[in-house]
Structure formats: C-alpha cells, structure tokens
Design a protein around this motif. Sequence first.
Motif, PDB file in Angstrom:
ATOM      1  N   HIS A 255      11.637  -1.543 -26.507  1.00 11.25           N
ATOM      2  CA  HIS A 255      12.238  -2.052 -25.277  1.00 11.25           C
ATOM      3  C   HIS A 255      13.704  -2.434 -25.487  1.00 11.25           C
ATOM      4  O   HIS A 255      14.494  -2.386 -24.556  1.00 11.25           O
ATOM      5  CB  HIS A 255      11.461  -3.270 -24.778  1.00 11.25           C
TER       6      HIS A 255
ATOM      7  N   ILE B 196      16.342  -7.759 -21.040  1.00  7.52           N
ATOM      8  CA  ILE B 196      15.307  -7.387 -22.003  1.00  7.52           C
ATOM      9  C   ILE B 196      14.089  -8.283 -21.808  1.00  7.52           C
ATOM     10  O   ILE B 196      14.174  -9.505 -21.947  1.00  7.52           O
ATOM     11  CB  ILE B 196      15.840  -7.518 -23.448  1.00  7.52           C
ATOM     12  N   THR B 197      12.950  -7.661 -21.460  1.00  6.32           N
ATOM     13  CA  THR B 197      11.735  -8.447 -21.252  1.00  6.32           C
ATOM     14  C   THR B 197      11.249  -9.085 -22.544  1.00  6.32           C
ATOM     15  O   THR B 197      10.708 -10.188 -22.529  1.00  6.32           O
ATOM     16  CB  THR B 197      10.608  -7.579 -20.671  1.00  6.32           C
TER      17      THR B 197
ATOM     18  N   SER C 296       7.929   4.478 -23.735  1.00 12.98           N
ATOM     19  CA  SER C 296       8.066   3.206 -23.022  1.00 12.98           C
ATOM     20  C   SER C 296       9.009   3.424 -21.842  1.00 12.98           C
ATOM     21  O   SER C 296       9.750   4.402 -21.796  1.00 12.98           O
ATOM     22  CB  SER C 296       8.594   2.104 -23.949  1.00 12.98           C
TER      23      SER C 296
ATOM     24  N   THR D  89      18.331 -12.126 -22.143  1.00 17.24           N
ATOM     25  CA  THR D  89      16.890 -12.262 -22.325  1.00 17.24           C
ATOM     26  C   THR D  89      16.512 -13.726 -22.152  1.00 17.24           C
ATOM     27  O   THR D  89      17.379 -14.581 -21.938  1.00 17.24           O
ATOM     28  CB  THR D  89      16.468 -11.721 -23.705  1.00 17.24           C
TER      29      THR D  89
ATOM     30  N   GLY E 234       5.834  -1.682 -18.631  1.00 13.95           N
ATOM     31  CA  GLY E 234       6.545  -1.159 -19.792  1.00 13.95           C
ATOM     32  C   GLY E 234       5.942   0.105 -20.346  1.00 13.95           C
ATOM     33  O   GLY E 234       6.610   0.876 -21.048  1.00 13.95           O
TER      34      GLY E 234
ATOM     35  N   HIS F 125       8.160 -13.566 -24.231  1.00 10.07           N
ATOM     36  CA  HIS F 125       8.063 -12.449 -23.287  1.00 10.07           C
ATOM     37  C   HIS F 125       8.234 -12.936 -21.852  1.00 10.07           C
ATOM     38  O   HIS F 125       7.708 -13.964 -21.458  1.00 10.07           O
ATOM     39  CB  HIS F 125       6.705 -11.767 -23.436  1.00 10.07           C
TER      40      HIS F 125
ATOM     41  N   GLY G 145       6.900  -5.538 -18.087  1.00 13.03           N
ATOM     42  CA  GLY G 145       7.058  -5.361 -19.530  1.00 13.03           C
ATOM     43  C   GLY G 145       5.737  -5.013 -20.170  1.00 13.03           C
ATOM     44  O   GLY G 145       5.027  -4.106 -19.716  1.00 13.03           O
TER      45      GLY G 145
ATOM     46  N   TRP H 285      11.802   2.122 -18.646  1.00 15.06           N
ATOM     47  CA  TRP H 285      12.913   1.242 -18.293  1.00 15.06           C
ATOM     48  C   TRP H 285      13.167   1.377 -16.796  1.00 15.06           C
ATOM     49  O   TRP H 285      12.716   2.332 -16.146  1.00 15.06           O
ATOM     50  CB  TRP H 285      14.163   1.508 -19.104  1.00 15.06           C
TER      51      TRP H 285
ATOM     52  N   ASP I 134      15.187  -3.296 -19.811  1.00 15.68           N
ATOM     53  CA  ASP I 134      14.644  -2.650 -21.005  1.00 15.68           C
ATOM     54  C   ASP I 134      15.374  -1.332 -21.277  1.00 15.68           C
ATOM     55  O   ASP I 134      16.138  -0.851 -20.436  1.00 15.68           O
ATOM     56  CB  ASP I 134      13.140  -2.500 -20.952  1.00 15.68           C
ATOM     57  N   SER I 135      15.157  -0.769 -22.475  1.00 16.91           N
ATOM     58  CA  SER I 135      16.045   0.343 -22.845  1.00 16.91           C
ATOM     59  C   SER I 135      15.448   1.314 -23.852  1.00 16.91           C
ATOM     60  O   SER I 135      16.180   1.995 -24.562  1.00 16.91           O
ATOM     61  CB  SER I 135      17.360  -0.230 -23.409  1.00 16.91           C
TER      62      SER I 135
END
Length: 260
Positions: free
Chosen positions: A85, A78-79, A34, A102, A241, A180, A194, A36, A49-50
């Motif tokens: 994520h 954070i999406t 994924s 978020t 994403g 989301h 995302g 970021w 995201d992470s």
Amino acid sequence: MSPISARPEKNPFDFSSRVSEPKPGVFFVEGPASNWIIVSDDSGYILIDSGYPKDVSIVLDSIWHVGLKPGDAKAVLITHGHVDHLGSASRFVEAFGTPVLTSPEELSHVQGEVKHQVTLATCVLNAWRPGVFSWLKHAISAGALSPNPVPSAEAWTAGRLEALPGRPKAINVPGHTPGHAVILLQDADAVVTGDALITGHSLSRHTGPQMLDRMYHTDADEALAATHTLDDVDASIILPGHGPALQMSLKDALASLRSS
C-alpha cells in the motif's frame, strides 16, 4: 524534469477493465495485487494508497489515464504502512514533493521506524497452503523485500483531511496494523477500507466482504473486533485494498463479513 514527470510509454496493464469510476471523480484501480484510489474534484486530486514498489509505473499511468497529472496530487494518503500500500508513495515525494499523510498511530510504520509486516519466515512456513506460494512469488517480484518507507510522512489531522478533495475523514480501525485507518469520502458516499475489510484475495476461495487471512494481521482478533468501529458509518460504495469494489451498504457488508 523528473524522469517520472512525463507520461510513460504504453503500459501493458489493462486500464480499460481495471479502472472504474463508481462515483464521479472517484476512480478505483484494481492493481496487480492491491488497489489504490484517485479522488478528484474542482480543487484537485488525492491518491489513496499506492501499490507495491514496482507498481509505480502502473500507478503513474493510472493517473494519466483518468486525465490527471502525477505531479498535481494534493497529497498521498496511506491507510497503513504495509509494502503493498505504501510502495509508490516515496516516488511522489522524490519527484514532486507531494505530502504523504497517514494516521498518527501509523506514522512510525510509514516512516520506517517500526515494522508490522508478515515475515518471510511466516510465509515460508505457510507455503504449503493453497495460494500462499503464488502470492509470495508475486510479492517478491513486486518489490516486497525492498520496501520504500517515507521518512518525511506526516500525521494527518481532521482539519487537514477535510480541506482535501473528497473531504476524506479518517476512522481508526486497528488490528491489521496498530494504526490502520479506514477513509470515508464524505462527498461520494464511499468508504476506502484498506485491509480492514476486503472483497477478494489470492488466498481466499470466494469474493465478497471478508477479512484477510489471519497471517497478515498484527492482531487478527483485534482486527475483527475493530470493524465494529464502522457500524454507524453510512456508505454505499466500498473500495477495498484487495478485491473488486462493491455497490453495497457498509452495514450489509459488515454483516456479511461477520457471518462468513
């Protein structure tokens, strides 16, 4: 000093080919499974995201790679609260006290009070399908069974986002998860989609604008219908994403997604 405050030892991840800068100060990192995004300007930087929980060393080193310091992040956005994520966000809170933000609708998911994740049982039942078993194997090895929710996460407001690097603007696109969000980077003509719109995935046989496989969505029909929320959004860079970044108008990407 936190053990993650210092730059990590040499990381085998190929940053030279997996980190791009589609617009000055906007860095797109294609992680192992994924993505970021790092957004910087004269006021500092944010992380969007992470990755998975065990991607933390790659996330940290990607920040060093672009000339920034992990502890200087103004916020982690954070999406949505899926483990691939949200995975590293808690480490930023623990080590640096970084705010994690978020959407209000996604907050309970990110905080760990509710769960909107594809179940292990669903994955096992679908393991016969091409790509599912290999994806599941990687997800487990990346920490999918040990998610790291962020109890201290906060709901963003439009004003708080506007003051952050890149002047992000959140757009609710529910369906993949109930809360989301897609994030428009107003200063970069770019949109972080995302999992509302992706460009590739291990379960997909093609690259380009597309939806994730139905099994990943809380409500797949709603997820597709909600993309119409983006019809009037102007952006020429798409940062998904999953899959590579695209230099394409969002309008054209959505048209391609709906015709596939």
